[in-house]
Design an enzyme around this catalytic site. Structure first.
Site, PDB file in Angstrom:
ATOM      1  N   ASP A 171      15.062   1.553 -39.760  1.00 27.45           N
ATOM      2  CA  ASP A 171      14.785   0.265 -40.410  1.00 27.45           C
ATOM      3  C   ASP A 171      13.753  -0.513 -39.598  1.00 27.45           C
ATOM      4  O   ASP A 171      12.814  -1.093 -40.149  1.00 27.45           O
ATOM      5  CB  ASP A 171      16.095  -0.527 -40.526  1.00 27.45           C
ATOM      6  CG  ASP A 171      16.063  -1.560 -41.649  1.00 27.45           C
ATOM      7  OD1 ASP A 171      15.239  -1.410 -42.577  1.00 27.45           O
ATOM      8  OD2 ASP A 171      16.859  -2.509 -41.602  1.00 27.45           O
ATOM      9  N   HIS A 254       9.878   0.105 -47.794  1.00 24.32           N
ATOM     10  CA  HIS A 254      11.141  -0.348 -48.383  1.00 24.32           C
ATOM     11  C   HIS A 254      11.193  -0.105 -49.894  1.00 24.32           C
ATOM     12  O   HIS A 254      12.275   0.112 -50.441  1.00 24.32           O
ATOM     13  CB  HIS A 254      11.438  -1.816 -48.037  1.00 24.32           C
ATOM     14  CG  HIS A 254      12.247  -1.951 -46.770  1.00 24.32           C
ATOM     15  ND1 HIS A 254      11.671  -1.812 -45.524  1.00 24.32           N
ATOM     16  CD2 HIS A 254      13.573  -2.155 -46.555  1.00 24.32           C
ATOM     17  CE1 HIS A 254      12.619  -1.938 -44.596  1.00 24.32           C
ATOM     18  NE2 HIS A 254      13.786  -2.156 -45.200  1.00 24.32           N
ATOM     19  N   HIS A 257      12.205   3.396 -50.192  1.00 25.33           N
ATOM     20  CA  HIS A 257      13.665   3.403 -49.979  1.00 25.33           C
ATOM     21  C   HIS A 257      14.399   3.029 -51.276  1.00 25.33           C
ATOM     22  O   HIS A 257      15.335   3.698 -51.697  1.00 25.33           O
ATOM     23  CB  HIS A 257      14.064   2.416 -48.869  1.00 25.33           C
ATOM     24  CG  HIS A 257      15.498   1.988 -48.947  1.00 25.33           C
ATOM     25  ND1 HIS A 257      15.928   0.972 -49.776  1.00 25.33           N
ATOM     26  CD2 HIS A 257      16.613   2.474 -48.350  1.00 25.33           C
ATOM     27  CE1 HIS A 257      17.247   0.850 -49.676  1.00 25.33           C
ATOM     28  NE2 HIS A 257      17.682   1.746 -48.813  1.00 25.33           N
ATOM     29  N   HIS A 271      20.720   3.309 -45.000  1.00 25.23           N
ATOM     30  CA  HIS A 271      19.511   2.559 -45.351  1.00 25.23           C
ATOM     31  C   HIS A 271      18.321   2.977 -44.469  1.00 25.23           C
ATOM     32  O   HIS A 271      17.254   3.344 -44.966  1.00 25.23           O
ATOM     33  CB  HIS A 271      19.809   1.064 -45.202  1.00 25.23           C
ATOM     34  CG  HIS A 271      18.633   0.170 -45.341  1.00 25.23           C
ATOM     35  ND1 HIS A 271      18.096  -0.177 -46.565  1.00 25.23           N
ATOM     36  CD2 HIS A 271      17.864  -0.466 -44.410  1.00 25.23           C
ATOM     37  CE1 HIS A 271      17.054  -0.979 -46.372  1.00 25.23           C
ATOM     38  NE2 HIS A 271      16.904  -1.175 -45.082  1.00 25.23           N
TER      39      HIS A 271
HETATM   40 ZN   LIG Z   1      15.595  -2.602 -44.273  1.00 26.10          ZN
END
Ligand SMILES: [Zn+2]
Length: 360
Positions: A171, A254, A257, A271
């Site tokens: 992340d 992101h 993601h 995540h």
């Molecule tokens: Zn994140």
């Protein structure tokens, strides 16, 4: 041009810091709604009792169901309405903390976040990412304030499984690259404004710490001890990446993601693991310097983050790649903050090439 920097009111990090939570709760009143998953609560129960003995407070446990959905936020907000606690405290990983922030926002109460794992950069931010009950990304809720206190007990993080910390690397790895792209495009950050030089400097420091200290920090967590390298890494994941993504801006990683969450096969991945692959795909998409992509790929391998679709549990079929790419370019996605137009076809190509690079 307006520049905005967001951050928590107070950030506290140290070994055994949870024992001082009563002092922070006391700054807002005497009762605290504790939003925590039962398993997460068990990990900190003894320390909370110790904290309450030092500075007394009345805890009301609100058991978090594990997925942050609109229904779950409604249910816990109802509990808070009945209990009328003075402050909402989130304990756990990103989803529990995001839920606590949403409940605090609804009830107009201050919020304390206590990350018990360093798996995402959620603890400092003023937003919550909401999923469907099936775990598919739904939307981001934005709040008008950040947590009042972020309280990080490094020993609790050192005692958690190392996979959480490694997910946090993923992340935090995205933060510098996404903020760089967003600032080049003069795209809005989470506050809807341009980034500050301070935010960009923070993302650079975040990336530098990851490259330098990840290996030692992993070793510390394997041994359940706190070292200066682990301290720096925890600060990088929670504070630097937290301020960095929110005030620097997000980009393609992101969104990729978010696209990956459309595939049920990825639901067993964390995540940061999905974001890590998104970083590699973003570097392909923006045609970053080959040496930079190589450095990131070497980093992913060195810490064991996914660099291929296969490592995320996804089979590389044209159908799967198209589904991810189409979800990644939906209107409102931060992939449109890149300094050039991005189509689903571009994302498909970037995913295929990233997967190729990761496979060799
Ligand atoms: Zn994140």
């Amino acid at each position: 041009m307006r520049r905005i920097l967001l951050g928590p009111q107070r950030y506290v990090q140290g070994e055994g810091e949870l024992a001082n939570i009563g002092r922070y709760i006391g700054g807002f009143g005497s009762s605290a709604l504790l939003v925590a998953a039962p398993s997460g609560y068990e990990r900190v129960e003894a320390r909370l009792a110790e904290a309450a003995a030092r500075s007394p407070f009345r805890p009301v446990l609100a058991a978090f169901g594990g997925e942050i959905t609109r229904a779950e936020i409604d249910r816990l907000s109802e509990l808070q309405r009945a209990a009328q606690c003075d402050v909402v405290v989130g304990l756990g990983g990103g989803k529990a903390l995001d839920t606590a922030k949403a409940v605090a926002h609804r009830s107009r109460r201050p919020c304390i976040t206590v990350p018990t794992i360093a798996s995402t950069d959620a603890p400092c931010s003023s937003l919550a990412v909401v999923y469907t009950a099936e775990g598919v990304f739904e939307s981001a809720m934005l709040f008008d304030r950040n947590p009042d206190v972020v309280l990080v007990d490094t020993q609790i993080i050192a005692d958690a499984p190392v996979r959480f910390l490694v997910s946090g690397f993923g992340d935090a790895l995205a933060t510098y690259f996404e903020a760089r792209a967003a600032s080049r495009a003069f795209a809005p950050n989470v506050a809807g404004a341009n980034s500050t030089r301070a935010a960009i400097a923070i993302t650079e420091e975040c990336y530098r710490i990851l490259l330098e200290d990840s290996a030692q920090a992993m070793a510390a967590v394997e041994a359940h001890v706190v070292t200066p390298a682990l301290d720096d890494i925890i600060e990088a994941i929670i504070l630097l990446s937290g301020i960095g993504f929110e005030s620097g801006g997000l980009g393609a990683a992101h969104s990729i993601h978010n696209g990956l969450t459309a595939l049920p096969a990825t639901h067993g991945c964390m995540h940061g693991e999905k974001v890590a692959f998104g970083v590699l795909a973003q570097l392909v998409l923006e045609h970053a310097a080959p040496s930079e992509a190589e450095r990131v790929l070497a980093y992913l391998r060195s810490v064991g983050l996914p660099a291929t679709l296969g490592q995320l549990g996804v089979e590389r079929t044209p159908g799967n790649v198209r589904l991810v790419a189409e979800a990644a370019v939906r209107p409102g996605e931060t992939i449109h903050h890149m300094p050039f137009p991005v189509t689903a076809r571009d994302v498909e190509a970037a995913i295929m090439v990233a997967d190729e690079m990761g496979s060799h």
